[in-house]
Design a protein around this motif. Structure first.
Motif, PDB file in Angstrom:
ATOM      1  N   TYR A  30       0.834  -1.212   0.000  1.00 40.47           N
ATOM      2  CA  TYR A  30       0.000   0.000   0.000  1.00 40.47           C
ATOM      3  C   TYR A  30       0.869   1.262   0.000  1.00 40.47           C
ATOM      4  O   TYR A  30       0.590   2.221  -0.732  1.00 40.47           O
ATOM      5  CB  TYR A  30      -0.942  -0.016   1.205  1.00 40.47           C
TER       6      TYR A  30
ATOM      7  N   SER B  88       2.404   1.505  -3.414  1.00 44.51           N
ATOM      8  CA  SER B  88       1.451   1.991  -4.408  1.00 44.51           C
ATOM      9  C   SER B  88       1.235   3.498  -4.287  1.00 44.51           C
ATOM     10  O   SER B  88       1.103   4.198  -5.298  1.00 44.51           O
ATOM     11  CB  SER B  88       0.112   1.265  -4.252  1.00 44.51           C
ATOM     12  N   PHE B  89       1.223   4.011  -3.049  1.00 42.62           N
ATOM     13  CA  PHE B  89       1.027   5.447  -2.834  1.00 42.62           C
ATOM     14  C   PHE B  89       2.157   6.250  -3.483  1.00 42.62           C
ATOM     15  O   PHE B  89       1.911   7.229  -4.203  1.00 42.62           O
ATOM     16  CB  PHE B  89       0.956   5.765  -1.343  1.00 42.62           C
TER      17      PHE B  89
END
Length: 448
Positions: A97, A100-101
């Motif tokens: 996560y 991905s950010f």
């Protein structure tokens, strides 16, 4: 050519280097990250591989706003900041996560770059050299792709299981260098004259490009085509139907050639053809070299042959090479033959769509809506790029992919789309070489 103009254009075009590096560097991290976090094909495609592209979609769709409000130069500066933050953050990511950010942040930079840099270069250049200078952006883009492939190859084995962190993090170095360099370039003369109503500032920039007499004449031409009394129009007011359709179609066909599919998944595609992992990474470098060499050819020819002729050549090359790649997979032909036709495909892209797309979109919209027109064209490009990258694992995944046994239908589909592109180029695409931006505005809005 004015050496100062070339230096200014090259500095802006260096954002293309970061664009190319950032979008392709993920190819070397694809398989290690898949093994590390053991995510599903859908999650891997949606977040790991295509999150940067969704950032790119947003950056390209919204990129016209800071370009118009703060100027092309300031937008290019903050693009460098986004690239640096993305490189450092994704290299240090501790979970999918967070990764991905930061890839999304880099995507914002890529998207805004594909808006700001081409229009900046088109607005400071003359009709005679606009194609060549505009294509510097694409040349730097493919140089970034090549350096990313080489960097991934050289960093393989350096950090053990953390190789991919070095592959992604090293981009911070050129990003910081670019950010510092862009401070020295002037603002766009058309942005100064039209948006800021700063004639003196516009004239100073124009004198870097033209003689003093020609600079005054050019400023007068810009102002005549964009009188202060005329209210700002919406891009979708109905007056710009032709350039909107042209920008959409060239961007649509660019991605339906399969270029991002091949660049993003090059090592995996080549492994399917029988190459070992290290060999596939090395062969990916050959893709980068061919891309660079033939982009240089396109840059040299774009103001001589014109945009339309290069697109014809590229379309024919696309059709032949994609059909043959499909045949190689279907028939089980050797990996060397398949790699050869992949390289022909890359060469066809570099000479045609690669050299033309950013120049063409930046030329066809009038001054007063150019930033938002560029956002429309690049937004179309990146929406389709993101969709293709998102769904690729569904088709290509070795365990659950629809074409897990043999991916030949994918390449035949792309070849069919390139037949449609060739027909569009032959019958609908206008030639823009050697025509001033103001004259193009008249032609494509039906004033001539």
């Amino acid at each position: 050519m004015n050496s100062k103009l070339f230096r200014i254009s090259l500095t802006a075009a260096l954002s293309g280097f970061l664009f190319g590096f950032d979008t392709v560097v993920i190819s070397g991290a694809n398989l290690p990250i898949k093994e590390l976090w053991n995510t599903s094909p859908v999650f891997h495609g949606t977040f790991i591989m295509s999150m940067a592209l969704w950032g790119t979609v947003l950056g390209s769709l919204l990129g016209g706003i800071p370009c118009d409000r703060f100027g092309r130069k300031k937008t290019l500066f903050w693009i460098g900041i986004l690239y640096a933050a993305s490189a450092i953050g994704s290299g240090l990511a501790t979970d999918p996560y967070m990764f991905s950010f930061f890839r999304f942040i880099g995507g914002l930079g890529v998207g805004a770059s594909s808006v700001a840099a081409p229009i900046y270069i088109s607005e400071i250049s003359s009709p005679e050299n606009r194609g060549r200078l505009g294509a510097l952006y694409q040349f730097n883009l493919v140089l970034g792709i090549l350096i990313a492939f080489i960097s991934n190859y050289l960093l393989k084995g350096v950090g053990g299981a953390n190789d991919w962190r070095w592959m992604l993090g090293v981009e911070a170095i050129p990003a910081i260098m670019y950010t510092i360099m862009v401070i020295s370039i002037p603002n766009s003369p058309r942005w100064l004259a039209i948006t800021k109503k700063d004639d003196e500032g516009a004239l100073r920039t124009l004198k870097l490009i033209f003689s003093e007499t020609d600079a005054h004449h050019k400023l007068q031409e810009i102002k005549e085509h964009n009188p202060v009394t005329v209210a700002k129009e919406s891009l979708f007011s109905g007056n710009y139907k032709t350039p909107l359709i042209l920008a959409f179609l060239i961007a649509f066909f660019n991605q339906l050639s399969g270029i991002n599919f091949v660049l993003y998944y090059a090592p995996e595609i080549l492994e399917r053809a029988g190459l070992a992992a290290q060999e596939s990474l090395f062969s990916s470098i050959s893709i980068g070299i061919v891309n660079l060499v033939f982009t240089f050819v396109g840059v040299r020819l774009i103001d001589k042959l014109g945009r339309k002729q290069l697109m014809k050549i590229g379309s024919i090359g696309y059709i032949v090479s994609l059909a043959m790649v499909g045949w190689c997979f279907y028939s089980g032909a050797g990996s060397a033959l398949l790699l050869t036709f992949v390289l022909v495909f890359i060469a066809s892209h570099a000479v045609g769509q690669g050299a033309v797309i950013w120049v063409f979109i930046s030329e066809i919209f009038p001054n007063k809506v150019r930033a938002f027109g560029q956002s429309w064209g690049t937004g179309t490009h990146w929406v389709f790029a993101a969709i293709i990258t998102l769904i690729t694992p569904i088709f290509l995944d070795e365990e659950k992919g629809i074409f897990k046994e043999n991916p030949w239908p994918i390449f035949i589909f792309f070849a069919g789309m390139m037949v449609l592109q060739l027909l569009w180029v032959l019958f609908k695409m206008p030639e823009t070489k050697g025509v001033s931006l103001e004259e193009l505005s008249d032609q494509l809005s039906g004033k001539e």
